[in-house]
Design an enzyme around this catalytic site. Structure first.
Site, PDB file in Angstrom:
ATOM      1  N   CYS A  10       0.508  -0.895  -0.030  1.00  0.00           N
ATOM      2  CA  CYS A  10       0.247   0.072  -0.067  1.00  0.00           C
ATOM      3  C   CYS A  10       0.971   1.030  -0.021  1.00  0.00           C
ATOM      4  CB  CYS A  10      -0.638   0.081   1.126  1.00  0.00           C
ATOM      5  SG  CYS A  10      -2.234  -1.231   0.828  1.00  0.00           S
ATOM      6  N   GLY A  36      -0.447   0.400  -4.839  1.00  0.00           N
ATOM      7  CA  GLY A  36      -1.905  -0.187  -4.972  1.00  0.00           C
ATOM      8  C   GLY A  36      -3.375   0.007  -6.317  1.00  0.00           C
ATOM      9  N   ASN A 112       0.348   1.928   6.477  1.00  0.00           N
ATOM     10  CA  ASN A 112       0.517   1.041   4.760  1.00  0.00           C
ATOM     11  C   ASN A 112       2.185   0.060   6.103  1.00  0.00           C
ATOM     12  OD1 ASN A 112       3.600   1.065   2.837  1.00  0.00           O
ATOM     13  ND2 ASN A 112       2.288  -0.451   3.562  1.00  0.00           N
ATOM     14  N   GLY A 113       1.453  -0.610   5.607  1.00  0.00           N
ATOM     15  CA  GLY A 113       2.142  -2.282   6.434  1.00  0.00           C
ATOM     16  C   GLY A 113       1.054  -3.588   7.289  1.00  0.00           C
ATOM     17  N   CYS A 258      12.790  -3.488   4.342  1.00  0.00           N
ATOM     18  CA  CYS A 258      12.156  -4.602   3.328  1.00  0.00           C
ATOM     19  C   CYS A 258      13.315  -4.413   2.410  1.00  0.00           C
ATOM     20  CB  CYS A 258      10.890  -4.472   3.516  1.00  0.00           C
ATOM     21  SG  CYS A 258      10.356  -5.616   1.578  1.00  0.00           S
ATOM     22  N   TYR A 264      11.936  -4.905  -5.904  1.00  0.00           N
ATOM     23  CA  TYR A 264      10.892  -5.109  -7.060  1.00  0.00           C
ATOM     24  C   TYR A 264      10.296  -3.689  -6.641  1.00  0.00           C
ATOM     25  CZ  TYR A 264       6.692  -6.504  -8.125  1.00  0.00           C
ATOM     26  OH  TYR A 264       5.388  -6.482  -8.509  1.00  0.00           O
ATOM     27  N   CYS A 408       6.203 -13.451   3.185  1.00  0.00           N
ATOM     28  CA  CYS A 408       6.133 -12.263   4.188  1.00  0.00           C
ATOM     29  C   CYS A 408       4.848 -12.129   4.500  1.00  0.00           C
ATOM     30  CB  CYS A 408       6.202 -10.988   2.973  1.00  0.00           C
ATOM     31  SG  CYS A 408       6.040  -9.280   3.915  1.00  0.00           S
ATOM     32  N   CYS A 459      15.449  -6.338   6.542  1.00  0.00           N
ATOM     33  CA  CYS A 459      15.014  -7.960   6.400  1.00  0.00           C
ATOM     34  C   CYS A 459      14.810  -8.576   5.330  1.00  0.00           C
ATOM     35  CB  CYS A 459      12.950  -7.480   6.473  1.00  0.00           C
ATOM     36  SG  CYS A 459      12.500  -8.622   6.224  1.00  0.00           S
ATOM     37  N   CYS A 462      12.211 -13.732   3.687  1.00  0.00           N
ATOM     38  CA  CYS A 462      11.305 -14.678   2.563  1.00  0.00           C
ATOM     39  C   CYS A 462      12.677 -15.371   1.886  1.00  0.00           C
ATOM     40  CB  CYS A 462      10.913 -13.522   1.331  1.00  0.00           C
ATOM     41  SG  CYS A 462      11.984 -12.032   1.247  1.00  0.00           S
TER      42      CYS A 462
HETATM   43  S1  SF4 Z   1       9.297 -11.142   4.537  1.00  0.00           S
HETATM   44 FE1  SF4 Z   1      10.659 -10.710   2.307  1.00  0.00          FE
HETATM   45  S2  SF4 Z   1       9.070  -9.058   1.586  1.00  0.00           S
HETATM   46 FE2  SF4 Z   1       8.608  -9.040   3.931  1.00  0.00          FE
HETATM   47  S3  SF4 Z   1       9.452  -7.326   5.272  1.00  0.00           S
HETATM   48 FE3  SF4 Z   1      11.077  -9.125   5.012  1.00  0.00          FE
HETATM   49  S4  SF4 Z   1      12.239  -9.051   2.874  1.00  0.00           S
HETATM   50 FE4  SF4 Z   1      10.435  -7.538   2.823  1.00  0.00          FE
END
Ligand code: SF4
Length: 486
Positions: A10, A36, A112-113, A258, A264, A408, A459, A462
């Site tokens: 979002c 979004g 957003n989140g 992230c 992307y 995620c 993060c 994934c």
């Molecule tokens: S799990 Fe992947 S998509 Fe989700 S916040 Fe972490 S790096 Fe980003």
């Protein structure tokens, strides 16, 4: 990544003390429409001090048209574009949410989140008599702030600070309360969140007047704003007419930006987490090219992105390899929501509608087809077949991220582990499934070396399942305890 239902986020926007705030918010939202497309909305404060919200299903140009903007008078406004990563696809989940307090409709919020502890907090609040109108996080954040304000007598600021500590997960949030605007972000800084200044207000240290906020800064230029800085992880900013912007609290935890925002989601003309998105993607491409010395250059070699998210990765690859860069696939930008389909059959049809190969481009060519990631792999398989049908002699698929092996829980709607192709097949099986002559992912170690900061500040769950919070329903969404990671 071939964009489909499984991956959207979002976006939020806010404008403080500038004439035509709602139309400025609409312009920012239009620039971040990629975050979004399901619904959108804006809220502004009218002359009587009441918050008026206008929102609906559809794109910014459709929902926040001139008539809608005219209904949102006032110099302060917030807005939101939504894709349903949590909560059902329904107009009641469109944001911003207006929240009634004892004084009337004087508060509105957009966020957003995704929150990991949404269910736990909602149950607790419902037991205390709080009534919800939607299923999304922003309403819960707003109602929890209102609860602490009304029931516990906390000021709105102290209530925000308390809520900020209780929430687990990602939230970049704008909140209007009476004549103030607050901007606050989760202590880990999962999603990008930037502050800017409308430059017609002059240079120098900003006062709160003419201040803007957005998930990404790519929309600032078109409204005459310049990027100032990010809202810091764990920060609460207060904006009051005629006063400097005040950072009323700053309580960060270890950062978890992230990485998929860089790879992307964010627009290439944005700067997030202190890094230019397009430069980061070019570096990914160059790094991958360096590993591809065995793939001989030549007149018949063309490097080609899956447009548009992979364009700069492919550019970086082609530059580093001194190979031809070609846009052999044309993307139809008007497919829009038709492409966001819930079933595989409709997604396959969407690939055909969305991409078309250039005639006479492919015969005899060796194609390096660059995509930013593979999730299920089904859409990429369709594209490889499409290029083969158009005459490509060889197709070498290169993926600008490590293997996606986990879902995620922080705002990106990726599928369960079981559905992720990297968990279901070996590399050789995936290559065969795609129909590619060769296949390579970005190496994890190379990837870590490309990050614009320390590896632990990002993060990457994934790719490595290093989730900072074990989410509610974790076992259910992981869904595949017997699947071994490749
Ligand atoms: S799990 Fe992947 S998509 Fe989700 S916040 Fe972490 S790096 Fe980003």
């Amino acid at each position: 990544m071939v964009r489909s239902r499984e991956a959207e986020v979002c976006g939020i926007a806010g404008v403080f003390e500038s004439e035509g705030a709602a139309s400025l918010v609409a312009s920012i939202l239009f620039a971040i429409q990629h975050r979004g497309q399901e619904s959108c909305g804006a809220a502004a404060r009218d002359a009587a001090g009441r918050i008026v919200a206008y929102k609906g299903m559809g794109l910014v140009k459709q929902v926040l048209d001139e008539a809608a903007q005219a209904r949102l008078s006032g110099a302060t406004a917030i807005g939101h574009v939504r894709y349903p990563t949590a909560g059902c696809s329904d107009a009641v989940n469109a944001q911003p949410h207006a929240i009634e307090l004892a004084e009337g409709p004087v508060m509105a919020i957009a966020s957003n989140g995704d929150l990991i502890n949404y269910g736990e907090l909602r149950s607790r609040m419902e037991a205390e008599g709080v009534v919800f109108k939607s299923d999304n996080d922003a309403e819960l954040i707003g109602r929890l702030i209102a609860l602490y304000h009304v029931r516990n007598g906390l000021t709105i600021e102290l209530a925000i600070a308390r809520v900020q500590r209780e929430l687990k997960g990602a939230f970049s949030t704008v909140l209007m309360h009476k004549d103030r605007l607050y901007a606050f972000r989760d202590p880990h800084g999962f999603r990008p969140f930037v502050m800017g200044h409308l430059t017609h207000e002059g240079e120098g240290d900003p006062t709160s007047e003419g201040t803007v906020f957005a998930s990404e800064c790519c929309g600032f230029g078109i409204i005459g704003a310049r990027r100032l800085r990010e809202v810091k992880p764990g920060e609460i900013l207060r904006l009051e007419k005629g006063k400097p912007v005040v950072s009323v609290a700053h309580a960060p935890l270890e950062p978890r930006h992230c990485v998929f925002e860089l790879i992307y989601f964010s627009r290439p003309d944005s700067t997030i987490f202190g890094e230019s998105v397009y430069r980061f993607r070019e570096r990914i491409g160059a790094s991958m090219a360096a590993k591809d010395a065995a793939l001989a250059n030549g007149d018949d070699l063309v490097v080609m992105p899956v447009p548009d998210s992979s364009n700069f990765i492919a550019l970086g690859y082609a530059k580093a390899k001194k190979a031809e860069f070609g846009m052999g696939l044309l993307r139809n930008h008007y497919v829009g929501r038709t492409f966001i389909k819930p079933t595989q059959a409709s997604r396959d049809e969407g690939v055909k509608q969305k991409f078309n190969p250039l005639p006479d481009f492919f015969p005899g060519k060796r194609v390096v087809l660059i995509d930013d990631s593979i999730v299920r792999g089904t859409s990429l398989r369709k594209l490889v077949r499409m290029l083969r049908g158009a005459g490509a002699r060889e197709i070498h698929v290169r993926i600008g991220s490590p293997k996606v092996v986990g879902p995620c829980f922080y705002g990106i709607d990726t599928p369960t582990r079981e559905e992720l192709i990297a968990n279901r097949m070996s590399e050789a099986e995936i290559r065969e499934y795609l129909g590619a002559d060769s296949l390579r992912w970005l190496d994890v170690d190379d990837f870590e070396g490309l990050l614009p900061g320390r590896r632990p500040d990002f993060c990457t769950a994934c790719f490595d399942l290093d989730y900072i919070y074990p989410p509610e329903g974790f076992a259910a969404k992981m869904n595949a305890p017997t699947v071994s990671l490749s």
